[in-house]
Design a protein around this motif. Structure first.
Motif, PDB file in Angstrom:
ATOM      1  N   HIS A 181      -5.067  10.080  -2.956  1.00 33.51           N
ATOM      2  CA  HIS A 181      -4.414   8.676  -3.480  1.00 33.51           C
ATOM      3  C   HIS A 181      -4.901   8.192  -4.684  1.00 33.51           C
ATOM      4  CE1 HIS A 181      -2.072   8.951   0.257  1.00 33.51           C
ATOM      5  NE2 HIS A 181      -3.200   8.947   0.834  1.00 33.51           N
ATOM      6  N   ALA A 210       7.472  17.323  -4.655  1.00 33.52           N
ATOM      7  CA  ALA A 210       6.091  17.021  -4.479  1.00 33.52           C
ATOM      8  C   ALA A 210       5.380  17.860  -3.277  1.00 33.52           C
ATOM      9  CB  ALA A 210       5.942  15.570  -4.225  1.00 33.52           C
ATOM     10  N   THR A 257       3.765   1.536  -1.229  1.00 30.24           N
ATOM     11  CA  THR A 257       4.177   1.827  -2.583  1.00 30.24           C
ATOM     12  C   THR A 257       3.110   2.233  -3.605  1.00 30.24           C
ATOM     13  OG1 THR A 257       5.532  -0.028  -2.165  1.00 30.24           O
ATOM     14  CG2 THR A 257       5.915   0.801  -4.532  1.00 30.24           C
ATOM     15  N   ALA A 258       2.015   1.724  -3.495  1.00 33.22           N
ATOM     16  CA  ALA A 258       0.809   2.050  -4.070  1.00 33.22           C
ATOM     17  C   ALA A 258       0.438   3.410  -4.120  1.00 33.22           C
ATOM     18  CB  ALA A 258      -0.273   0.992  -4.130  1.00 33.22           C
ATOM     19  N   PHE A 259       0.227   3.868  -2.814  1.00 30.47           N
ATOM     20  CA  PHE A 259      -0.408   4.746  -2.514  1.00 30.47           C
ATOM     21  C   PHE A 259       0.420   5.875  -2.212  1.00 30.47           C
ATOM     22  CE2 PHE A 259      -4.811   4.399  -1.192  1.00 30.47           C
ATOM     23  CZ  PHE A 259      -4.962   2.878  -1.196  1.00 30.47           C
ATOM     24  N   ALA A 286      -4.128   5.704  -5.998  1.00 32.99           N
ATOM     25  CA  ALA A 286      -4.486   4.292  -5.817  1.00 32.99           C
ATOM     26  C   ALA A 286      -5.507   3.749  -5.279  1.00 32.99           C
ATOM     27  CB  ALA A 286      -3.128   3.692  -5.076  1.00 32.99           C
ATOM     28  N   GLY A 307       3.075   8.950  -2.634  1.00 33.01           N
ATOM     29  CA  GLY A 307       2.580  10.058  -3.513  1.00 33.01           C
ATOM     30  C   GLY A 307       3.356  10.181  -4.824  1.00 33.01           C
ATOM     31  N   GLY A 308       4.618  10.183  -4.963  1.00 34.16           N
ATOM     32  CA  GLY A 308       5.160  10.467  -6.059  1.00 34.16           C
ATOM     33  C   GLY A 308       4.909  11.996  -6.282  1.00 34.16           C
ATOM     34  N   LEU A 309       4.932  12.247  -7.742  1.00 33.32           N
ATOM     35  CA  LEU A 309       4.828  13.911  -7.772  1.00 33.32           C
ATOM     36  C   LEU A 309       3.542  14.334  -7.935  1.00 33.32           C
ATOM     37  CD1 LEU A 309       8.000  14.508 -10.190  1.00 33.32           C
ATOM     38  CD2 LEU A 309       7.523  15.377  -7.613  1.00 33.32           C
ATOM     39  N   SER A 320       1.002  -2.226  -9.676  1.00 36.13           N
ATOM     40  CA  SER A 320       1.736  -0.754  -9.988  1.00 36.13           C
ATOM     41  C   SER A 320       2.871  -0.833  -9.177  1.00 36.13           C
ATOM     42  CB  SER A 320       0.958   0.224  -8.898  1.00 36.13           C
ATOM     43  OG  SER A 320       1.038  -0.100  -7.691  1.00 36.13           O
ATOM     44  N   MET A 363       0.884  -1.182   0.035  1.00 31.74           N
ATOM     45  CA  MET A 363       0.096   0.071   0.026  1.00 31.74           C
ATOM     46  C   MET A 363       0.658   1.235  -0.058  1.00 31.74           C
ATOM     47  SD  MET A 363      -3.027  -0.858   2.389  1.00 31.74           S
ATOM     48  CE  MET A 363      -3.182   0.800   2.933  1.00 31.74           C
ATOM     49  N   THR A 420      -1.161  12.345 -10.478  1.00 34.70           N
ATOM     50  CA  THR A 420      -0.422  12.206  -9.239  1.00 34.70           C
ATOM     51  C   THR A 420      -0.940  12.636  -8.136  1.00 34.70           C
ATOM     52  OG1 THR A 420       0.619  14.240  -9.731  1.00 34.70           O
ATOM     53  CG2 THR A 420       1.606  12.598 -11.101  1.00 34.70           C
ATOM     54  N   GLN A 421      -0.414  12.447  -7.133  1.00 40.23           N
ATOM     55  CA  GLN A 421      -0.867  12.954  -5.810  1.00 40.23           C
ATOM     56  C   GLN A 421      -1.027  14.339  -5.800  1.00 40.23           C
ATOM     57  OE1 GLN A 421       1.200  12.026  -2.200  1.00 40.23           O
ATOM     58  NE2 GLN A 421      -0.705  11.195  -1.394  1.00 40.23           N
ATOM     59  N   SER A 422       0.174  14.984  -6.029  1.00 42.50           N
ATOM     60  CA  SER A 422       0.479  16.481  -6.261  1.00 42.50           C
ATOM     61  C   SER A 422      -0.958  17.077  -7.069  1.00 42.50           C
ATOM     62  CB  SER A 422       1.523  16.992  -6.497  1.00 42.50           C
ATOM     63  OG  SER A 422       2.681  16.638  -5.401  1.00 42.50           O
TER      64      SER A 422
END
Lengths: 274, 582, 740
Positions: free
Chosen positions: C149, C259, A268-270, C151, A272-274, C162, A266, C172-174
């Protein structure tokens, strides 16, 4: 073969400290550079957990030349201890609030705690066992107990037949029968004491004055049997502890591995990233 | 519902003969020396001479240069030269020349396959493994027959540079190793084409027992052939010039102490008081007596003890190759007339000693050897103090002992004859968590059958588990009627060949250490094999095989997480004391 | 009860690896056969009795204990047939227990993932209050976590996938953050350092580097106090910096997107401060390491006085001269009052604070009113000589060329092509007395101007504000709104204008038949009430009587010109603007109200004391209230020491607000550092600095897709200096003063 356990202990602890310091420095540098660290410490953490769990697998394949179990245990111990530090870095000293995260935290903490207890026990109990009584195999303890009980019964019955009085027999059935018949309770299992033996022996000592000669002889035998039974109980309790803590430790391990995997997935999947 | 029991014929001695001997072969043997002179009537009907020749011998043909026996190997048979000549090397040959090969090991695939190939039930044997097929179609022999024979490349060159003795038709060799369970003392190779009769030691034993001529012949052979080599092994005599050595050989007395079958009543003896036990041990040299000579231990073990209080305290135990009395002899050589034995020497079980009389030592040996070297070696760490010679206490120790053991532990080891072990399993009870990992590892590597019991005599925190110690003198092998229990020729691991074992329990009863267990065997279905005739379960002797062929070495030691278990050579006391002092 | 077997007699291997143990083992009677692989008791006899000479003999093997005492039954059966219930070995029990644990864990996880409360359970910790509302308001099953999120919209399989492959279709989250925060942060710049375009950051960098030599040391502050003027580039480098070790690395970092979550860490509880950022985080890019504020933070330079104040108020002269003259105490708190919340108001209104002294002077500058329209004196002779006829022109307004057209009138004349041509010929600032009668061109221009004036008066007189609008739109090249035009001539009656038109021409025909308004106008007071227009028949002038302060008509005229883009390209209009805003112009507006060039090529006249850019977030923040709690700081001058040597005039000489000389001594870091230490008032970067800044210009709007490539016309970061005083609008009323 010429190596001292202390030397090994100091060397390994030193290496562990260095490794932890390196991880800490690395994490701090990353943190200062605003790079993500939670995932990285997480990877270390999950690798550590899997490595720790791998020890159990290693034990199942003793025929493969994968290094000795002793070496594995050393790694297991020090990686385990090191994982506390990484865990602290990973959680950032935060107590989690989510249900799942709290469970994971609790799983890790209890696994670790059971491991620490286990370490303590595996390092202290063998000495106690070596000092007390004969060496017995855990699996044979019930049979031995049964045998002692039988011997005690026979001794008492013989004394009754020889003396015609039941003073000893009465005392036996009232006070000692249960002692010989059953293993000790949970309290003794967790913290064995000699109080029961002492009180029984004292009572028997007191009883001596009322006994006939054959009974007195039988009583002597019972003295020895009580001692041996107590030692057997001690072995049963302590060896049992050594065996049963692993139930908990390994049982928790599997739950921890599963929960940690889900958490890692989770994260990794959730994440944030950018 | 699978069968619960399955009846099969009981395996018999000679079910699996030593070789493919035809009746013609046997007839031929019965016509030649020495068999023609043996009275077949002295043999009981159950053990006929023909049967011995048929079942316990085989005719082997060698090409020139073939190695027949190698020095240092453990062998179980003696050889009779039927035709041709063989050469016995009088000097030590390089191991490379002898072509010692690596033992075959399991591959990784085979090792991993144990995960699913292991039986679920204890002591499972497939039918094919129990009973060899009829007519010896699948005869499994001494490895010598199945493996490519080792031969020496340049025999003439070897013979010209190495001192050898020639043995011709009718001569016997290899009997010493076969009968005393000691390694081969010399290398023998075929000079030209040679035909030899190889006699299993069981056969030789039975022949000797019934035929005094052969017995005396064999004993004479030893005096002639091996004594000299044996003496040369002693550091003191290594550099002795030839003529003096000849004198020594001639003067050396061959003495045996104790009961050759000591293991038979060992169980009873062990239950006696410690003082009685020591007192019962045959005295070789008594403390306080005048020294009569130098004792060299040829085989077996002896206890070096000293009076302490009302008893005797063990100072050391000494075994094959060790010398007793050197210090006293040296003191006498230095002109001290009133020398007495400082310690007692007693036989533990059965000891063969070579006694070199005192006058020979003083007149022939000491003047001609580098005595100072020997002395220095004796006085480990105390080179200056000459008094150490006169007070030999300080020089009594086993081998190159760095840290002598605690006296009570020595007593314990000697009392239990544990000195015999080369791979003794020691468990440190202060560290052992009784996790049984060792037992389970052992079981996993042996088709789910443990091969030792994690129990045994205990001294303080040291437990000597009931696991085969792979003894220096494996008395278990003595009674084996089929040679199923044997030593690996190169490393000395005592192993039981499960296929050859007939379940007679002799080895298990012989083993003084409870290291061999008889087990009831069963089919993969779970049915226990029973004998057709007696309805009794078929037994097999089982014990530790030191994980021969496994990739890991002894699994028990590798599986111990707490460094509590070790396999150790009791002859190397420094290792034992180092392990104890970890 | 039989005697249990001695444990040595069980001369068997212990088999801890076997899953089943004979049920009689505990009693010491374990049978030799043992349980089957499936844990059943084989119920096997211990021997098979043999018939020997007519009797059944026990045949029990020695390993099983040898022949038994009881012997076989008469039927030849073994009497010792043991039946037990095999028990699991310790090992097997452990295996079972562990498997149970594992399955329980797996089951719990499965329930967790499939159940309705999945989100609730998997949530790794409470969100901060601001974000927690998202979850509470969410109605859908996966919408709540999915708000942040991507995901969360997937299932477990998606998560596993993923791990190996990134799904580019998901935001993306941002990007999801920007769904809500786009109002305060430009979407396209959300991942940029400080939300600024890379170009801006680079300009900041170059600004810094240029400024370094001047600003790096104390020489600069001495220069300031000596009255020298800071270079424009100092705008971006009011904080002097020594060159950091690796500026290039820092700007390389700035190029990387970052981010939101890098700094704003969620799930740390409702009370967690999402904006709390460790100093280390700042120093990730700002590599010049600061051990502490007091130790190595650079001095402030001129901060907070980075620009002149909108109102040209000279604190030094007021304190040292004017107040003394008026025998009044110069007390800061009289003008800079605090409101109920404790915030410092910048100033009181003009009426309260300034009028008592300044009204008189302004009134004097206005005098009898401001001339808005006037007839020049035309040299009819000269014109005639040149062959021009100006037609009707009042005799009183003929003679040698004389008179000066008001700026307003000139602007209106510019709307007429002929007038514009004439004015451009004569020059923007011409006066009629300068017209050389002998110069033919000037003569022609004067003549055409006369005609233009006539037509102007007629035009306005007939159409009023409409004409004003058209003419100004033409002259300024932009659309002047109707309302604006109306403001410019507010209160000016058409009659007044018609009267003026009659000066130079026949009565304009109108629908109205009312008598000429001339008479009415003639009777008007020479000094009308404020906001009135009057026609002066003697000077042929229409005057406007403005209010002493904040007159709408005058401000409208000034504002009209200031807000005209690129006024500098219209020299005549520019000249008119300068005329209206010169220090001696009627109303003296520009004496106090400074004029600034803005980025959009217009100008701003600071009518108010507080800048309208004040609410923008800058890099630096400061709040007065917490400081004023301290008694020793209650005296404003403890921080804001008046610089007596300041020469205010130079500060307002041009239109650049940063081109100035402050009339306060610079605030030194030492003053702040007395309290702002790690242990006392706090010295974190965040105490004074903002990360997210708002740019004044909307450069990202100008070129959204490639904001980095197109530089803004003129860079301007919101004015740090004017953040002083009141708190940010966002936190107004809150209790989160940064002081710690």
């Amino acid at each position: 073969m010429v190596r001292s356990f202390w030397k090994r202990r100091i060397r390994n602890s030193g290496l562990l400290m260095v490794a932890l310091a390196l991880v800490w420095l690395w994490v701090r540098t990353r943190e200062r550079n605003l790079q993500p660290v939670a995932h990285e410490t997480g990877y270390i953490m999950i690798a550590a957990v899997f490595f720790l769990a791998l020890y159990n697998i290693r034990k199942k394949v003793p025929f493969l030349p994968l290094g000795t179990s002793s070496t594995w245990l050393q790694w297991h111990l020090y990686v385990g201890l090191g994982s506390i530090g990484v865990f602290a870095l990973h959680t950032g000293w935060h107590w989690p609030t989510g249900i799942f995260e709290t469970s994971l935290f609790a799983l890790y903490a209890s696994t670790m705690l059971s491991g620490l207890f286990g370490l303590y026990w595996t390092r202290t109990i063998p000495g106690q066992l070596a000092r007390v009584g004969d060496e017995v195999t855990f699996e044979r303890i019930p049979a031995l107990r049964r045998r002692m009980q039988w011997q005690a019964n026979e001794t008492v019955i013989e004394s009754v037949a020889a003396s015609g009085t039941t003073t000893l027999a009465d005392f036996y059935s009232a006070q000692m029968y249960g002692f010989f018949r059953l293993p000790r309770g949970v309290k003794y299992f967790l913290r064995p004491t000699t109080s029961r033996r002492k009180s029984l022996l004292a009572d028997m000592q007191h009883l001596q004055r009322y006994l006939s000669e054959p009974e007195r002889k039988a009583c002597e035998k019972l003295f020895a049997l009580v001692r041996r039974k107590d030692e057997l109980d001690f072995h049963g309790a302590r060896q049992g502890l050594l065996k049963y803590w692993l139930f908990v430790h390994i049982g928790l391990t599997y739950a921890l591995v599963l929960a940690a995997s889900l958490h890692g997935l989770m994260a990794t999947a959730f994440g944030g990233g950018l | 519902m699978p069968e619960l029991e399955i009846a099969i014929p009981r395996p018999q001695r000679w079910d699996e003969p030593f070789g493919r001997m035809t009746d013609g072969d046997v007839n031929y043997l019965l016509k030649i020396e020495p068999f023609c002179r043996i009275d077949a009537r002295t043999f009981p009907p159950t053990l006929p001479l023909r049967g011995i020749l048929q079942g316990d011998t085989r005719i082997v043909r060698y090409e020139p240069g073939d190695l027949i026996v190698r020095e240092g190997d453990y062998g179980h048979s003696a050889f009779l030269v039927l035709a041709g000549t063989v050469r016995v090397a009088l000097e030590r040959l390089s191991p490379k020349l002898l072509g010692r090969a690596e033992r075959p090991r399991r591959t990784w695939r085979q090792a991993i396959a144990q995960l699913w190939h292991n039986s679920r039930l204890p002591e499972v044997r497939r039918r094919a493994e129990i009973k060899p097929a009829a007519n010896g179609a699948s005869i499994r022999h001494d490895p010598a027959e199945g493996t490519p024979r080792v031969f020496v490349q340049d025999v003439p060159q070897l013979l010209s540079t190495t001192g050898t003795a020639r043995l011709g038709t009718g001569e016997i060799f290899g009997e010493l190793a076969a009968m005393t369970r000691t390694p081969r003392t010399a290398t023998v190779l075929a000079e030209g084409k040679a035909t030899l009769l190889e006699i299993r030691w069981q056969g030789l034993r039975d022949l000797m027992r019934r035929t005094p001529a052969i017995r005396t012949h064999v004993e004479r052979l030893y005096r002639e052939n091996s004594l000299r080599a044996h003496l040369r092994e002693t550091e003191l005599l290594r550099d002795l010039p030839g003529p003096q050595l000849d004198t020594v050989v001639a003067a050396t007395q061959f003495e045996s102490y104790g009961n050759f079958d000591w293991y038979a009543d060992f169980g009873a003896q062990r239950r006696r008081e410690a003082a009685e036990q020591i007192a019962a041990e045959p005295l070789i040299a008594a403390e306080g007596d005048r020294p009569t000579g130098l004792f060299l231990i040829r085989s077996g073990f002896a206890r070096v003890s000293q009076r302490y209080g009302h008893g005797h305290r063990t100072l050391a135990y000494i075994g094959k190759g060790h010398v007793f009395g050197l210090a006293e002899m040296a003191a006498m050589f230095d002109g001290n007339g009133d020398v007495a034995w400082q310690n007692s020497l007693r036989a533990i079980g059965y000891v063969d000693v070579l006694k070199i009389p005192a006058d020979v030592v003083l007149q022939q040996v000491f003047p001609n050897c580098k005595l100072q070297n020997v002395k220095c070696k004796m006085q480990t760490g105390d080179k200056e103090d000459q008094s150490a010679i006169r007070n030999p206490q300080s020089v009594i120790a086993v081998g190159d002992t760095a840290a002598p053991l605690d006296s009570s532990l020595l007593d314990f080891l000697a009392d239990h004859r544990f000195l015999n072990g080369t791979q003794t399993m020691l468990i440190d009870l202060e560290r052992c968590t009784r996790c049984d990992d060792c037992v389970r590892a052992c079981a996993t590597t042996h088709d789910n059958n443990p091969r030792f019991v994690r129990q045994g005599p205990t001294h303080h925190q040291v437990m000597i588990a009931n696991a085969c110690m792979h003894c220096v003198d494996p008395v278990c092998m003595i009674g084996c009627p089929t040679g199923a229990i044997a030593r690996d020729t190169d490393v000395g691991t005592v192993r039981i060949d499960d296929h050859t074992c007939i379940g007679c329990s002799t080895c298990a009863n012989s083993c003084p250490y409870d290291a061999i267990r008889m087990v009831e065997i069963r089919e993969p279905s779970g049915a226990i094999y029973i004998d057709e005739a007696t309805q009794l379960p078929i037994l097999k002797a089982t014990k530790c095989d030191y994980c021969t062929g496994q990739l890991t070495g002894p699994a028990c030691q590798a599986a111990c997480p707490h460094d509590a278990l070790v396999r150790i050579d009791m002859g190397k006391v420094e290792q034992v004391s180092a392990w104890l002092g970890r | 009860m039989t005697e249990p077997g001695p444990h040595e007699a069980a001369n068997q291997y212990e088999r801890p690896n076997q899953p089943w143990v004979c049920g009689l083992a505990a009693a010491g009677h374990a049978c030799a056969a043992g349980p089957t692989a499936r844990g059943r008791c084989p119920t096997l006899a211990e021997c098979s009795p043999k018939r020997d000479s007519g009797r059944w003999q026990c045949n029990r093997s020695a390993l099983r204990g040898g022949p038994c005492d009881e012997g076989p039954t008469p039927e030849g059966r073994c009497g010792r047939v043991q039946k037990c219930r095999p028990v699991r070995s310790l090992r097997a029990r452990r295996r079972l227990f562990v498997a149970t644990c594992a399955i329980a864990a797996l089951g719990s996880i499965a329930i967790l993932l499939c159940g309705n409360w999945r989100e609730h359970a998997l949530r790794p910790g409470a969100l901060a209050q601001q974000h927690a509302q998202i979850l509470e308001n969410a109605d859908g099953k996966s919408a709540s976590c999915g708000a942040c999120h991507p995901a969360a919209t997937q299932n477990v399989t998606g998560w596993v996938v993923s791990l190996v492959a990134t799904d580019n279709s998901l935001p993306t989250q941002s990007q999801l953050c920007m769904n809500c925060h786009a109002k305060s942060i430009a979407k396209d710049l959300s991942l940029r350092a400080h939300n600024l375009p890379l170009r801006t950051l680079e300009q900041l960098k170059s600004g810094r580097q240029n400024a370094v030599p001047a600003a790096a040391d104390t020489v600069n502050s001495q220069a300031v106090s000596a009255g020298s003027v800071r270079p424009v580039s100092a705008e971006l480098s009011d904080v002097p910096v020594t060159p950091s070790r690796d500026d290039s690395a820092m700007y390389a970092d700035a190029a990387k997107p970052i981010a939101c979550a890098a700094c704003h860490r969620e799930h740390h509880g409702a009370k967690a401060d999402l904006t709390a950022i460790a100093d280390d985080a700042c120093q990730a890019c700002h590599q010049q390491r600061y051990r502490s504020f007091s130790a190595d933070h650079p001095d402030f330079g001129t901060w907070p006085y980075v620009r002149r104040s909108p109102i040209a108020f000279n604190h030094a002269s007021h304190r040292g001269k004017h107040f003394v003259e008026k025998k009044q105490a110069f007390d800061c708190r009289v003008c800079h009052v605090t409101d109920s919340s404790g915030a410092v108001a910048r100033t009181l209104s003009y009426e309260t604070a300034c009028a008592s002294c300044h009204d008189e002077k302004i009134a004097t500058s206005i005098g009898r009113g401001v001339a808005m329209f006037t007839l020049p004196i035309m040299d009819r002779e000269a014109l005639k000589m040149g062959g021009y006829d100006i037609g009707t022109w009042p005799a009183a307004a003929t003679g040698d060329f004389d008179g000066r057209l008001p700026a307003t009138m000139k602007l209106l004349l510019l709307g007429d092509p002929a007038g514009a041509a004439a004015i451009s010929k004569l020059g923007a600032a011409f006066e009629f007395q300068d017209v050389d009668p002998k110069n033919k061109e000037q003569l022609a221009a004067a003549a055409s101007l006369g005609a233009a004036i006539r037509s102007l008066l007629a035009d306005i007189g007939s159409r009023g504000a409409m004409a004003v609008r058209e003419r100004l739109s033409a002259s300024l090249g932009r659309d002047v709104t109707k309302a604006k035009a109306a403001t410019l001539t507010a209160g000016l009656s058409l009659d007044t204008l018609r009267g003026a038109a009659e000066w130079v021409g026949p009565t304009i025909k109108t629908n109205s038949t009312t008598p000429p308004a001339v008479k009415l106008a003639k009777t008007s007071l020479p000094y009308g009430p404020t906001g009135t227009w009057s026609r002066d028949e003697t000077t042929f002038t229409i005057r406007y009587q403005p209010a002493v302060h904040a007159d709408p008509v005058l401000t409208a005229w000034i504002e009209l010109l200031a807000s005209t883009p690129h006024l500098e390209q219209r020299p005549i209009a520019l000249a008119m603007f300068k005329e209206l805003t010169k220090l001696t112009a009627p109303g003296l507006c520009a004496t106090c109200h400074s004029i600034e060039q803005t980025g959009a090529d217009t100008m701003v006249v600071n009518w108010r004391a507080t800048s309208n850019v004040q609410s923008q977030r800058g890099f630096t923040k400061f709040t007065h209230e917490p400081h004023l709690v301290l008694p020793q700081l209650n005296d404003c001058a403890s921080c804001h020491a008046v610089e007596d040597a300041a020469i205010a005039v130079t500060a307002y000489a041009d239109n650049d607000p940063r081109h100035f000389v402050g009339d306060f001594k610079p605030i030194t870091k030492r003053q702040c550092a007395e309290c702002h230490t790690h242990t006392a008032a706090g010295d974190s970067c965040q105490s004074c600095h903002n990360y997210h800044v708002e740019a004044v210009e909307s450069w990202h709007v100008a070129a959204p897709q490639s904001s980095d490539k197109q530089p803004p016309a003129q860079l301007r970061i919101s004015d740090r200096g004017w953040r002083i005083g009141n708190r940010n609008h966002a936190s107004a009323g809150g209790g989160d003063a940064p002081a710690r």
